[in-house]
Design a protein around this motif. Structure first.
Motif, PDB file in Angstrom:
ATOM      1  N   ARG A 250     -14.872 -57.862  30.094  1.00 31.42           N
ATOM      2  CA  ARG A 250     -16.156 -59.108  29.611  1.00 31.42           C
ATOM      3  C   ARG A 250     -16.245 -59.105  28.231  1.00 31.42           C
ATOM      4  O   ARG A 250     -15.997 -60.641  27.698  1.00 31.42           O
ATOM      5  CB  ARG A 250     -17.737 -57.872  29.643  1.00 31.42           C
ATOM      6  N   CYS A 272     -14.445 -63.723  36.236  1.00 28.62           N
ATOM      7  CA  CYS A 272     -15.359 -62.799  35.223  1.00 28.62           C
ATOM      8  C   CYS A 272     -16.547 -62.730  35.685  1.00 28.62           C
ATOM      9  O   CYS A 272     -17.019 -63.315  36.287  1.00 28.62           O
ATOM     10  CB  CYS A 272     -15.730 -64.074  34.310  1.00 28.62           C
ATOM     11  N   HIS A 273     -17.267 -61.538  35.197  1.00 26.81           N
ATOM     12  CA  HIS A 273     -18.598 -61.235  35.869  1.00 26.81           C
ATOM     13  C   HIS A 273     -19.891 -61.829  35.132  1.00 26.81           C
ATOM     14  O   HIS A 273     -20.009 -61.270  34.046  1.00 26.81           O
ATOM     15  CB  HIS A 273     -18.636 -59.926  36.746  1.00 26.81           C
ATOM     16  N   HIS A 276     -22.264 -59.008  33.702  1.00 28.69           N
ATOM     17  CA  HIS A 276     -22.121 -58.318  32.711  1.00 28.69           C
ATOM     18  C   HIS A 276     -21.815 -59.064  30.750  1.00 28.69           C
ATOM     19  O   HIS A 276     -21.541 -58.261  29.661  1.00 28.69           O
ATOM     20  CB  HIS A 276     -20.734 -57.837  32.494  1.00 28.69           C
ATOM     21  N   CYS A 277     -21.945 -60.136  30.760  1.00 28.12           N
ATOM     22  CA  CYS A 277     -22.076 -61.460  29.371  1.00 28.12           C
ATOM     23  C   CYS A 277     -23.639 -61.258  29.181  1.00 28.12           C
ATOM     24  O   CYS A 277     -22.854 -62.506  28.526  1.00 28.12           O
ATOM     25  CB  CYS A 277     -20.612 -61.729  29.809  1.00 28.12           C
ATOM     26  N   TYR A 316     -24.772 -51.487  25.630  1.00 31.10           N
ATOM     27  CA  TYR A 316     -24.725 -52.184  26.097  1.00 31.10           C
ATOM     28  C   TYR A 316     -26.702 -52.073  26.421  1.00 31.10           C
ATOM     29  O   TYR A 316     -26.819 -51.167  26.792  1.00 31.10           O
ATOM     30  CB  TYR A 316     -24.313 -51.370  27.443  1.00 31.10           C
TER      31      TYR A 316
END
Ligand code: EPZ
Length: 435
Positions: A250, A272-273, A276-277, A316
């Motif tokens: 990420r 790309c997830h 998660h971003c 996070y």
């Protein structure tokens, strides 16, 4: 054989230390790029192989300097570590013979501390060089040691080494004063083989922690709550090897998103997830970038001049400290004033001086950087000081007028796979030269 290998390592290191990156700014980046496997997920996962007897197979492992370092470390313990094609790494731990993590390796990568918990749990002993300070702050490991001590380990410090011993670790209730990522990972791995139940409170919630928990579960561990701040681990007597594909990175993804923004470009990130971003994508939208999310891709497109904003790094799901330097480069060219507060590491502003040399207007005020947007940056010789600082210099260079020369790029190679090829494929004018 061994000395020839050492010689080759030293030559590689010197060769890399001498390399420089030349980037001529001004090209708008556009096209597609595939995000590599996550360094910070792969490192603990590879360390977790130590917990089982046999051969684990990992795919989508990024080809990076830090991965080579953890592989060498495991080889020191007697593991047979092989890198195959297709980003595959196999780790056979059936013949472990040592539990000593030497200073020479640990000093090149602090994440080496991740072997402490697994070695202790599997072998009952571990001697791991204590990591020193680094370019982003003192970064102690006291919380790792406190937790393992609470689980019954005897820990002493001897000539710069952590010397840890235990019979079988015992489950314990542990409260982390700070939500530490590798601390949570280390203790979770140790607890997987401990006797009884371990509860981790104020645990790190990073996706890499969650991914490690799912790998450990596939190995036979009983873990509940990973991804939240309370993780419960019911220890088991043994774990089995596993096959696993590493999640996308990420932080690498975020860096390419900033590259689209700073070069007024249009980049589609594959593998790309977006979930998660989230914090990063929200910031990019807020400053004026167009963001299109799909299940496993994100497109970031520049449509009009960007406006400044405030950014606060947080654990996070907050904005990651590992993208602070990169968004700073982006905000250097955004309209108005931005305040970037760094709350995770006390000294993570080494890039500021180098960005200033390229014409950025940044004032440091304690743990905050006040960035006033300027119309353009200009090329200068600059020096990379750590991994993410290097990435911010690359971003600044992509848009600066003239050719920027970035030295000490071995920092970049620790965390960005094929960065030169990836940026070239998007239209950047970039090349590596020997100094
Ligand atoms: C992980 O480092 C990452 N590394 C870092 O990635 C990342 O910047 C960091 O988490 C924060 O997200 C890996 O995952 C391999 P922490 P870690 O323990 O675990 C303090 C990158 O560029 N602390 O979560 O070492 C510490 O000083 C990097 O890829 C203690 O005081 O970070 C910091 O202020 C570099 N005592 C805060 O906690 C301890 O025992 C959070 O650090 C442990 C940590």
């Amino acid at each position: 054989m061994r000395s020839a290998h050492r010689l080759k390592q030293v030559r590689n290191r010197i060769g890399s230390a001498m390399k420089k990156l030349l980037i001529t700014g001004g090209n708008r980046l556009h096209g597609e790029v595939t995000v590599s496997g996550a360094k910070n997920a792969a490192l603990p996962i590879i360390a977790s192989a130590l917990l089982a007897d046999g051969c684990s197979v990992y795919s989508n492992v990024p080809d990076l300097r830090d991965i080579a370092t953890i592989s060498r470390l495991l080889a020191e313990f007697g593991a047979d570590v092989q890198s195959g094609g297709n980003r595959m790494v196999t780790v056979d731990t059936s013949r472990l013979r040592s539990y000593n993590a030497p200073y020479e390796l640990v000093k090149t990568m602090r994440a080496s501390i991740l072997v402490l918990g697994p070695l202790l749990a599997r072998m009952g002993r571990a001697t791991v060089s204590l990591p020193g300070g680094c370019a982003i702050g003192p970064r102690p490991v006291d919380l790792h040691l406190k937790a393992l001590t609470a689980m019954g380990a005897h820990i002493a410090l001897d000539r710069g080494y952590i010397v840890a011993e235990c019979r079988r670790l015992k489950g314990a209730k542990i409260y982390f004063d700070i939500a530490t990522v590798t601390g949570t990972e280390n203790v979770m791995m140790a607890a997987a083989l401990a006797e009884g139940t371990t509860v981790l409170e104020n645990a790190a919630r990073e996706p890499e922690v969650e991914e490690l928990a799912s790998v450990l579960s596939a190995m036979g561990a009983h873990i509940d709550g990973a991804g939240s701040d309370v993780i419960t681990i019911e220890g088991v007597k043994s774990l089995r090897p596993v096959e696993h594909a590493v999640m996308p990175d990420r932080i690498e993804a975020g860096t390419y998103m900033m590259a689209a923004g700073i070069t007024r470009g249009d980049i589609l990130l594959r593998n790309c997830h977006p979930f998660h971003c989230h914090a990063v994508l929200e910031k990019l939208k807020e400053i004026g970038l167009e963001v299109t999310e799909a299940a496993s891709s994100v497109r970031v497109c520049w449509k009009h001049p960007l406006s400044g904003t405030d950014v606060r790094t947080l654990p996070y799901p907050g904005f990651p400290t590992d993208l602070q330097a990169q968004i700073m480069a982006l905000l250097c060219l955004a309209e108005g004033t931005s305040i970037i507060s760094e709350t995770i590491f006390e000294d993570r502003f080494m890039h500021v001086g180098e960005l200033r040399r390229m014409g950025a207007s940044i004032r440091l005020d304690g743990s905050a950087a006040v960035v006033t947007g300027v119309p353009a940056l200009s090329a200068a010789p600059v020096m990379a000081t750590d991994l993410r600082a290097s990435a911010s210099l690359v971003l600044a260079a992509l848009v600066a007028e003239g050719t920027t020369e970035i030295s000490r790029i071995y920092h970049l190679e620790r965390g960005y796979e094929n960065v030169e090829d990836k940026l070239k494929s998007l239209g950047a004018d970039i090349r590596t030269v020997s100094a």
